[in-house]
Design a protein around this motif. Sequence first.
Motif, mmCIF file in Angstrom:
data_model
loop_
_atom_site.group_PDB
_atom_site.id
_atom_site.type_symbol
_atom_site.label_atom_id
_atom_site.label_comp_id
_atom_site.label_asym_id
_atom_site.label_seq_id
_atom_site.Cartn_x
_atom_site.Cartn_y
_atom_site.Cartn_z
ATOM 1 N N LEU A 266 0.835 0.207 6.210
ATOM 2 C CA LEU A 266 0.522 0.081 4.803
ATOM 3 C C LEU A 266 0.732 -1.365 4.395
ATOM 4 O O LEU A 266 1.861 -1.846 4.339
ATOM 5 N N ALA A 267 -0.359 -2.063 4.163
ATOM 6 C CA ALA A 267 -0.231 -3.469 3.794
ATOM 7 C C ALA A 267 0.127 -3.597 2.315
ATOM 8 O O ALA A 267 0.952 -4.416 1.933
ATOM 9 N N GLU A 268 -0.515 -2.750 1.492
ATOM 10 C CA GLU A 268 -0.274 -2.806 0.043
ATOM 11 C C GLU A 268 -0.461 -1.417 -0.524
ATOM 12 O O GLU A 268 -1.141 -0.589 0.079
ATOM 13 N N ARG A 269 0.132 -1.149 -1.654
ATOM 14 C CA ARG A 269 -0.125 0.110 -2.345
ATOM 15 C C ARG A 269 0.032 -0.096 -3.839
ATOM 16 O O ARG A 269 0.812 -0.926 -4.290
ATOM 17 N N GLY A 270 -0.725 0.655 -4.607
ATOM 18 C CA GLY A 270 -0.615 0.534 -6.059
ATOM 19 C C GLY A 270 -1.907 0.981 -6.714
ATOM 20 O O GLY A 270 -2.822 1.451 -6.037
ATOM 21 N N MET A 278 -1.723 -8.402 -7.362
ATOM 22 C CA MET A 278 -1.004 -8.819 -6.152
ATOM 23 C C MET A 278 -1.718 -9.945 -5.413
ATOM 24 O O MET A 278 -1.120 -10.687 -4.652
ATOM 25 N N ASP A 279 -3.043 -9.970 -5.624
ATOM 26 C CA ASP A 279 -3.832 -11.050 -5.063
ATOM 27 C C ASP A 279 -3.714 -11.144 -3.531
ATOM 28 O O ASP A 279 -3.652 -12.240 -2.966
ATOM 29 N N GLY A 280 -3.667 -10.002 -2.873
ATOM 30 C CA GLY A 280 -3.566 -9.960 -1.412
ATOM 31 C C GLY A 280 -4.840 -9.444 -0.772
ATOM 32 O O GLY A 280 -5.947 -9.763 -1.208
#
Length: 293
Positions: A266-270, A278-280
């Motif tokens: 999981l690189a990012e969640r939301g 988050m700008d990822g």
Amino acid sequence: LMQLFRPLDMLGWVYRTIRQGLIDMAEMFRLMDTDVEVEDPPSAPALIIRRPTVAFENVVFGYERDRTILNGLSFEVPAGDNIAIVGPSGAGKSTIARLLFRFYDPWSGRILIDGQDIATVKQASVREAIGIVPQDSVLFNDTIGYNIAYGKDGAGEDAVRSAARDAAIMPFIEALPQGFETEVGERGLKLSGGEKQRVAIARTLVKDPPILMLDEATSALDSRTEQDILATLDRISRHRTTLSIAHRLSTVASAHEILVLDQGKLAERGTHTDLLKMDGLYAEMWARQQNEE
Ligand code: ATP
């Protein structure tokens, strides 16, 4: 006389089972692309669902011994929520669907539905609880009614009608001279991509599953039809726990939570808004798709 009829009954049953088996397999293999290799533990109980939560706990999995695809993946989907799984091609999105359907067991970690480890309950009961709407469905050369009813053994007329209504294909069927008895497929009526998709949705709804798995259901449709189908999917997933596997980010912006998968982690969640802030990876994928569109 009974002895004469029993084998015939049996033949009918075998025929139906094979027919269902074929389409199940055709559909599943497209989504799942796999051999079935898990077994039920002896006297495994059936899954009992009161609140359809789904959780992955530190799941490690790969198809081949020396190549890990999911690297300790954890997430929870509260009952009734709609989560989307996105990420680059090969990130492991469909693998999550295959594991949840228990086509494979994790190397380590657990997958829970309503707190029960799916490796310890009857596979059939797990699969019964999950409805899949695949990207493109296989239709039989049979009636439209049969194609919907096939979602559940012994589905009655009421269930079929109600599913057709919920899938918003009832007006289309009622306008046909032979209604539900209309033959579809190669030798019958040709359905458009959107109509086929709705038959697939109705087929899933006949099962009335507490958990839905949507496999980027709208990729092959024109944008108007896509919007209509999305609205339908949105409606039917409202009181069901839903996991959507998506490639196009525009289709997931309304999910309760978006899981961004990268190389099995999981690189990012939301939410969509969180992730843009988050700008990822997600923000980058979003910007790229906006440009392409
Ligand atoms: P896409 O967006 O392209 O559909 P995905 O995120 O759904 O990709 P998966 O289908 O889950 O990706 O595949 C993850 C990785 O596992 C890929 O590298 C793929 O090559 C590999 N893989 C998938 N199925 C098998 C299999 N049956 N045997 C071996 N490797 C597999």
